[in-house]
Design a protein around this motif. Structure first.
Motif, short mmCIF file in Angstrom:
data_model
loop_
_atom_site.label_atom_id
_atom_site.label_comp_id
_atom_site.label_asym_id
_atom_site.label_seq_id
_atom_site.Cartn_x
_atom_site.Cartn_y
_atom_site.Cartn_z
N LEU A 1 -0.67 0.41 -14.10
CA LEU A 1 -0.07 0.55 -12.78
C LEU A 1 -0.61 -0.45 -11.76
CD1 LEU A 1 1.77 2.23 -10.90
CD2 LEU A 1 -0.20 3.74 -10.49
N LEU A 2 -1.92 -0.59 -11.69
CA LEU A 2 -2.54 -1.40 -10.64
C LEU A 2 -2.06 -2.86 -10.61
CD1 LEU A 2 -6.19 0.01 -10.73
CD2 LEU A 2 -4.50 0.31 -8.92
N PRO A 3 -1.98 -3.53 -11.78
CA PRO A 3 -1.56 -4.95 -11.72
C PRO A 3 -0.18 -5.17 -11.12
CG PRO A 3 -2.56 -4.44 -13.84
CD PRO A 3 -2.36 -3.13 -13.13
N GLN A 4 0.68 -4.17 -11.15
CA GLN A 4 2.02 -4.32 -10.59
C GLN A 4 1.99 -4.46 -9.08
OE1 GLN A 4 4.93 -1.48 -12.12
NE2 GLN A 4 3.60 -1.01 -13.85
N PHE A 5 0.91 -4.02 -8.45
CA PHE A 5 0.82 -4.07 -6.99
C PHE A 5 -0.20 -5.11 -6.51
CE2 PHE A 5 2.43 0.07 -8.14
CZ PHE A 5 3.45 0.27 -7.22
N VAL A 6 -0.72 -5.88 -7.43
CA VAL A 6 -1.68 -6.93 -7.08
C VAL A 6 -0.93 -8.24 -6.84
CG1 VAL A 6 -3.59 -8.34 -7.95
CG2 VAL A 6 -3.62 -5.87 -8.29
N ALA B 1 -9.20 -1.56 -3.58
CA ALA B 1 -8.55 -0.96 -2.41
C ALA B 1 -7.46 0.01 -2.85
CB ALA B 1 -7.98 -2.05 -1.51
N LEU B 2 -6.66 -0.40 -3.83
CA LEU B 2 -5.62 0.48 -4.35
C LEU B 2 -6.24 1.69 -5.04
CD1 LEU B 2 -3.20 -2.22 -5.83
CD2 LEU B 2 -2.84 -0.86 -3.76
N GLY B 3 -7.32 1.47 -5.78
CA GLY B 3 -8.00 2.58 -6.44
C GLY B 3 -8.58 3.57 -5.44
N ALA B 4 -9.10 3.05 -4.32
CA ALA B 4 -9.63 3.93 -3.28
C ALA B 4 -8.52 4.78 -2.68
CB ALA B 4 -10.32 3.11 -2.20
N LEU B 5 -7.34 4.18 -2.52
CA LEU B 5 -6.19 4.93 -2.01
C LEU B 5 -5.78 6.02 -3.00
CD1 LEU B 5 -4.05 5.21 0.20
CD2 LEU B 5 -2.69 3.48 -0.98
N HIS B 6 -5.81 5.68 -4.29
CA HIS B 6 -5.49 6.67 -5.33
C HIS B 6 -6.52 7.80 -5.33
CE1 HIS B 6 -4.27 8.35 -9.16
NE2 HIS B 6 -5.48 8.18 -9.64
N ALA C 1 2.96 5.99 -2.86
CA ALA C 1 4.05 6.88 -3.26
C ALA C 1 4.01 7.15 -4.76
CB ALA C 1 5.39 6.28 -2.86
N VAL C 2 3.80 6.08 -5.55
CA VAL C 2 3.74 6.25 -7.00
C VAL C 2 2.49 7.03 -7.38
CG1 VAL C 2 3.55 5.03 -9.21
CG2 VAL C 2 5.03 4.12 -7.40
N SER C 3 1.37 6.70 -6.77
CA SER C 3 0.10 7.38 -7.06
C SER C 3 0.20 8.87 -6.76
CB SER C 3 -1.03 6.75 -6.24
OG SER C 3 -2.21 7.51 -6.30
N LEU C 4 0.81 9.20 -5.62
CA LEU C 4 0.91 10.60 -5.22
C LEU C 4 1.74 11.40 -6.22
CD1 LEU C 4 0.19 12.72 -3.09
CD2 LEU C 4 2.30 12.09 -1.88
N LEU C 5 2.82 10.81 -6.70
CA LEU C 5 3.65 11.49 -7.70
C LEU C 5 2.84 11.79 -8.97
CD1 LEU C 5 7.05 9.58 -7.42
CD2 LEU C 5 6.58 11.94 -6.75
N LEU C 6 2.01 10.85 -9.37
CA LEU C 6 1.18 11.05 -10.56
C LEU C 6 0.13 12.13 -10.33
CD1 LEU C 6 0.69 7.30 -11.57
CD2 LEU C 6 2.23 8.96 -12.62
N VAL C 7 -0.48 12.12 -9.14
CA VAL C 7 -1.51 13.10 -8.82
C VAL C 7 -0.92 14.51 -8.75
CG1 VAL C 7 -3.18 13.83 -7.08
CG2 VAL C 7 -2.94 11.42 -7.62
N LEU D 1 0.82 -1.20 0.00
CA LEU D 1 0.00 0.00 0.00
C LEU D 1 0.86 1.26 0.00
CD1 LEU D 1 -2.79 -1.02 2.56
CD2 LEU D 1 -3.03 -0.76 0.09
N THR D 2 1.94 1.23 0.79
CA THR D 2 2.82 2.39 0.86
C THR D 2 3.52 2.64 -0.47
OG1 THR D 2 3.21 1.97 3.23
CG2 THR D 2 4.77 3.42 2.08
N ALA D 3 3.99 1.57 -1.09
CA ALA D 3 4.68 1.71 -2.37
C ALA D 3 3.73 2.25 -3.44
CB ALA D 3 5.25 0.36 -2.81
N PHE D 4 2.52 1.72 -3.46
CA PHE D 4 1.54 2.20 -4.45
C PHE D 4 1.18 3.65 -4.17
CE2 PHE D 4 -2.87 3.13 -5.55
CZ PHE D 4 -2.82 2.89 -6.92
#
Length: 206
Positions: free
Chosen positions: A131-136, A150-155, A11-17, A6-9
Motif C-alpha cells: 500500500l505505502l509505495p502507491q502514495f510515495v 509519515a504515512l505510517g504514522a497516519l495509519h 481514507a484507504v487506511s481507515l477502511l482497512l483498520v 495524505l487524505t487519499a491514504f
C-alpha cells in the motif's frame, strides 16, 4: 507531502483498520479486562503498526517479501503467537472489570503484547509493503523513507482512534451484560485462533 495524498491514504487506511481482525479482538479483550488497560493495549497496537512501517521504510519489508524462508518464519511466529493468545483468552475468558487500580506492570504488559500482536502480523507488513509505495512520490521534497514514515504514522493514528473506541466501547456496552461479555471474550479468542489457523494452513499449502 500534499494534503491530497495524505487524505487519499488516510481514507484507504481507515477502511482497512475498520475491518475486524486480531487487533480488534485484542482491543476488545483489553476493554473487558478493565478500562485502564484499553489505552496501554491500544498504544501497543499503534506501536506495532509503526514498527511494521519502519521495517518497510528500512527495506526489511521488501527483503521479507522476496525471501520465502524469512516470510515463512515471520508468518509462523505471528501465527503461533496469535494461537497462544487465542487459547489463553478462550480458556480464561475476560470478565467485566472496572480495574480502576490496574497495576502499572500489568498495563505495561498489555502494551508489549499489543505491539507483538500488531508488529508480528505478517499480513500487516505485506499490506503496508503493497500500500505505502502507491502514495510515495519520488520527486517530492521529502525523502522517500520520511514519506513512508509519515504515512505510517497516519495509519498508526487511525489504528489508535478506532481501536480505542472498540476497546472502550466493549467496556461500556457489555458492562451490565456478563453473559454477553463472556460470549464476546470467547469469540475474540476464537477469532485469534481462526486467524492463526488460516496463516498456518496457508503456510502448509505453499
Amino acid at each position: 507531502m500534499s494534503f491530497a495524498v495524505l487524505t487519499a491514504f488516510w481514507a484507504v487506511s481507515l477502511l482497512l483498520v475498520l475491518t475486524p481482525g486480531a487487533d480488534w479482538a485484542y482491543a476488545i479483550s483489553a476493554g473487558l479486562r478493565g478500562r485502564r488497560l484499553v489505552l496501554p493495549a491500544v498504544i501497543g497496537l499503534a506501536c506495532g503498526a509503526l514498527l511494521a512501517t519502519g521495517a518497510v521504510a528500512a527495506g526489511v519489508g521488501a527483503l521479507v517479501a522476496q525471501n520465502p524462508a524469512l516470510l515463512t518464519a515471520l508468518t509462523a511466529t505471528g501465527a503461533l503467537y496469535l494461537a497462544w493468545m487465542g487459547i489463553g483468552l478462550w480458556r480464561s475468558p475476560a470478565a467485566i472489570s472496572h480495574a480502576s487500580d490496574a497495576e502499572p506492570q500489568a498495563r505495561w504488559r498489555w502494551t508489549v503484547k499489543g505491539a507483538s500482536v500488531s508488529g508480528l502480523n505478517p499480513k500487516q507488513l505485506l499490506l503496508l509493503l503493497a500500500l505505502l509505495p502507491q502514495f510515495v512520490r519520488p520527486d517530492d521534497s521529502w525523502p522517500v523513507s520520511a514519506q513512508i514514515m509519515a504515512l505510517g504514522a497516519l495509519h498508526a493514528a487511525s489504528c489508535a482512534v478506532v481501536y480505542f473506541g472498540v476497546g472502550w466501547g466493549s467496556q461500556r456496552v457489555l458492562r451490565t451484560r456478563p453473559s454477553a461479555a463472556l460470549l464476546v471474550s470467547r469469540i475474540s479468542g476464537a477469532l485469534m485462533l481462526g486467524i492463526a489457523t488460516l496463516l498456518l494452513v496457508e503456510l502448509a499449502l505453499h
